[in-house]
Design a protein around this motif. Structure first.
Motif, PDB file in Angstrom:
ATOM      1  N   ALA A 107      41.484  38.733  45.122  1.00  0.00           N
ATOM      2  CA  ALA A 107      40.478  38.630  44.062  1.00  0.00           C
ATOM      3  C   ALA A 107      40.414  39.906  43.242  1.00  0.00           C
ATOM      4  CB  ALA A 107      39.106  38.315  44.665  1.00  0.00           C
ATOM      5  N   LEU A 108      40.539  41.061  43.909  1.00  0.00           N
ATOM      6  CA  LEU A 108      40.488  42.323  43.159  1.00  0.00           C
ATOM      7  C   LEU A 108      41.696  42.438  42.224  1.00  0.00           C
ATOM      8  CD1 LEU A 108      39.288  44.812  45.931  1.00  0.00           C
ATOM      9  CD2 LEU A 108      37.946  43.806  44.092  1.00  0.00           C
ATOM     10  N   LEU A 109      42.865  42.074  42.738  1.00  0.00           N
ATOM     11  CA  LEU A 109      44.064  42.121  41.898  1.00  0.00           C
ATOM     12  C   LEU A 109      43.953  41.117  40.756  1.00  0.00           C
ATOM     13  CD1 LEU A 109      46.794  42.333  44.659  1.00  0.00           C
ATOM     14  CD2 LEU A 109      46.155  44.135  43.062  1.00  0.00           C
ATOM     15  N   TYR A 110      43.403  39.950  41.075  1.00  0.00           N
ATOM     16  CA  TYR A 110      43.230  38.905  40.071  1.00  0.00           C
ATOM     17  C   TYR A 110      42.311  39.387  38.953  1.00  0.00           C
ATOM     18  CZ  TYR A 110      41.455  34.497  38.147  1.00  0.00           C
ATOM     19  OH  TYR A 110      41.058  33.494  37.305  1.00  0.00           O
ATOM     20  N   SER A 137      34.850  43.194  40.467  1.00  0.00           N
ATOM     21  CA  SER A 137      35.129  43.889  41.727  1.00  0.00           C
ATOM     22  C   SER A 137      33.872  43.971  42.573  1.00  0.00           C
ATOM     23  CB  SER A 137      35.649  45.296  41.448  1.00  0.00           C
ATOM     24  OG  SER A 137      36.730  45.231  40.561  1.00  0.00           O
ATOM     25  N   LEU A 138      32.757  44.357  41.928  1.00  0.00           N
ATOM     26  CA  LEU A 138      31.515  44.473  42.690  1.00  0.00           C
ATOM     27  C   LEU A 138      31.073  43.107  43.204  1.00  0.00           C
ATOM     28  CD1 LEU A 138      29.544  47.066  40.555  1.00  0.00           C
ATOM     29  CD2 LEU A 138      30.807  47.424  42.671  1.00  0.00           C
ATOM     30  N   ALA A 139      31.220  42.099  42.362  1.00  0.00           N
ATOM     31  CA  ALA A 139      30.808  40.753  42.776  1.00  0.00           C
ATOM     32  C   ALA A 139      31.628  40.298  43.972  1.00  0.00           C
ATOM     33  CB  ALA A 139      30.969  39.774  41.619  1.00  0.00           C
ATOM     34  N   VAL A 140      32.932  40.580  43.947  1.00  0.00           N
ATOM     35  CA  VAL A 140      33.799  40.147  45.044  1.00  0.00           C
ATOM     36  C   VAL A 140      33.398  40.844  46.346  1.00  0.00           C
ATOM     37  CG1 VAL A 140      36.138  40.356  45.956  1.00  0.00           C
ATOM     38  CG2 VAL A 140      35.773  39.475  43.658  1.00  0.00           C
ATOM     39  N   LEU A 141      33.176  42.162  46.268  1.00  0.00           N
ATOM     40  CA  LEU A 141      32.838  42.896  47.496  1.00  0.00           C
ATOM     41  C   LEU A 141      31.479  42.453  48.027  1.00  0.00           C
ATOM     42  CD1 LEU A 141      34.209  46.358  46.396  1.00  0.00           C
ATOM     43  CD2 LEU A 141      35.237  44.748  47.991  1.00  0.00           C
TER      44      LEU A 141
END
Lengths: 264, 257
Positions: free
Chosen positions: B104-107, B242-246
């Motif tokens: 997800a971060l790479l995406y 990024s924040l949402a994913v983490l």
């Protein structure tokens, strides 16, 4: 006006981020004619086109397109109505991921289920009408400003709309292109009977083809009439605009609270 | 003091308003009968751009993360004479957490930022407006295929990441450091559960896909139509995604395991 009107704007007010752009204007755009809307830059002429197209909603008043109140429509009905109008954007706004041919074919592919051969013929006819048949397979980036605007015009007439709105069609064009565009607009109007609405501040060009003229300033209609009536108007504000005088009711400097001396 | 409180209030109102606008955007984009003839080719094109073109970066990252896990895991487990658990360690770490999160971060960095910039540019050059005036709804035509392409692509990318990561662990642990092949795979086989681990991985990837794609599309659609506006929107996409994913990963992990 005695003729039938396609668009009727009544008591329209609109403000944008606290700036009053329109303050109760009334207008009628006659069917099958070329109407010009003139006014200094920054009077929100483009905004008026967006209000007619239903992209913006007025604070008050209504816009009737062929008797239909544009802003009372549901989303789906509004999109249905937009098939009958088209707009030529100042930048042309061609889709950059398609070539000129595909750009012109786009509205046809979206709204009709015509066979490919017929689409090809229609696109070539429209491109021929604007003199760009040879550029059918150019990318939009390869076109000059004037060519891009003509290609966009071909796209705008692809569905044979009832109304074309031209947003500053003459800005930044060389004299020859300007002449070509003027002729194109008037030819399209006379041959297809399309109602044309031109928003511009190029007075001489537009007065040569328009049937009716509105002059807007400071959120109000300050002058209206046939090109001749407007040319010979006695209103000092209209006179200043038509003749391009530096001196007149409209000042060069924006109005401010504090005087120049105070501010320094 | 009052103005400070006021500014917090304004900030909060602004955030809530944009959340509302983004929800309205998504609803308009997704609700409605799809027109297969027109929308399917668009979807395929976007899956190619969002999914297929991200495969290289996903595979390379997956391989290296798997190899690093294998190396670190082996060295630490060696102290406890437990190198036999390397397969379990690598597989669970990657499937449960690293796979979906890193994908997800790479995406967000590769596809999300590109989506924001693309839509922002379409807006700045009036292409969205002109589409609207041609009676073609840009939400259905531009936003919707990109959203679905993201939601379809990310779980698949995640699975690829996991696959390659586990293989990377094997490459280091077995082929380089000499762990027994059978122990590596059988440990994994006995500890990884299809529903609890792999199923949860797919759900996580799915949730991250929705969050990242939504954030990217809305930031592009809502940006100021200027070059500075587009660059701010692109930055915002990467940061917020990024924040949402983490954050979401923590919540999902707490709920799942």
């Amino acid at each position: 006006m005695s003729e039938e009107s396609l668009i009727k704007i009544s008591n329209l007010s609109f403000s944008y981020y606290g700036h009053q752009i329109y303050d109760g204007i009334d207008m009628e755009i006659p069917k099958g004619k070329i109407t010009a809307i003139l006014g200094p830059s920054g009077t929100g002429k483009t905004t008026l086109l967006r209000l007619i197209g239903g992209q913006l909603t007025p604070d008050q008043g209504e816009v009737l397109f062929d008797g239909i109140n544009v802003h009372a429509l549901k989303r789906a009905k509004l999109y249905e109505l937009r098939k009958r109008m088209s707009m030529l954007f100042q930048s042309g706004a061609l889709f950059t991921d398609m070539d000129v041919f595909e750009n012109v074919a786009f509205p046809l592919r979206e709204h009709t289920r015509l066979p490919e051969t017929l689409i090809r013929d229609i696109v070539l006819m429209k491109l021929e009408a604007v003199g760009l048949r040879a550029a059918a397979h150019y990318a939009p980036q390869e076109l000059s400003g004037g060519m891009a605007r003509r290609a966009a015009l071909a796209r705008a007439i692809a569905l044979d709309p009832d109304l074309i709105m031209y947003d500053e069609p003459f800005v930044g064009q060389d004299p020859i292109t300007m002449g070509v565009l003027v002729k194109l607009i008037s030819d399209l109007n006379s041959s297809l009977g399309i109602t044309s609405l031109i928003v511009t501040h190029d007075v001489t060009e537009v007065l040569s083809i328009a049937h009716y003229v509105y002059i807007l300033a400071s959120g109000k209609v300050i002058g209206r009439g046939t090109p001749d009536e407007v040319r010979h108007s006695n209103d000092p504000r209209v006179k200043q605009f038509i003749n391009g005088d530096f001196d007149g009711p409209y000042a060069f400097h924006m109005r401010t609270e504090r005087s120049y001396l105070e501010e320094l | 003091m009052i103005s400070f409180i006021g500014s917090i209030g304004r900030w909060g109102l602004g955030k809530v308003t944009s959340l509302g606008r983004s929800t309205i955007m998504l609803c308009h984009a997704l609700i409605g009968r799809p027109d297969i003839r027109k929308h399917f080719p668009l979807l395929v094109k976007e899956i190619h751009f969002i999914g297929v073109q991200s495969i290289i970066i996903i595979i390379v990252s997956g391989l290296f993360i798997g190899m690093v896990l294998g190396l670190q895991g082996f060295n630490i487990l060696k102290d406890f004479m437990a190198t036999g658990s390397l397969g379990t360690l690598v597989a669970l770490a990657i499937i449960r957490e690293l796979g979906p999160v890193v994908t997800a971060l790479l995406y967000a960095g590769r596809a999300g930022s590109a989506l924001t910039a693309e839509i922002g540019q379409l807006k700045a050059s009036e292409q969205l407006s002109s589409m609207e005036m041609m009676a073609v709804d840009p939400l259905r035509r531009i936003i919707s295929p990109r959203f679905w392409a993201g939601v379809i692509s990310m779980p698949i990318l995640s699975m690829m990441f996991c696959l390659i990561g586990i293989y990377g662990g094997k490459l280091v642990g077995v082929d380089w450091l000499g762990l027994d092949d059978g122990i590596y795979w059988s440990g994994m086989q006995s500890s990884v559960d299809l529903v609890d681990d792999i199923g949860c991985m797919v759900i996580k990837a799915f949730v991250f896909a929705i969050a990242c794609t939504w954030i990217a599309l809305f930031n592009g659609y809502d940006c100021m139509p200027t070059s500075a506006g587009i660059s701010n929107a692109t930055t915002a996409t990467v940061v917020q995604s990024s924040l949402a994913v983490l954050g979401l990963d923590f919540v999902l992990t707490a709920l799942m395991f």
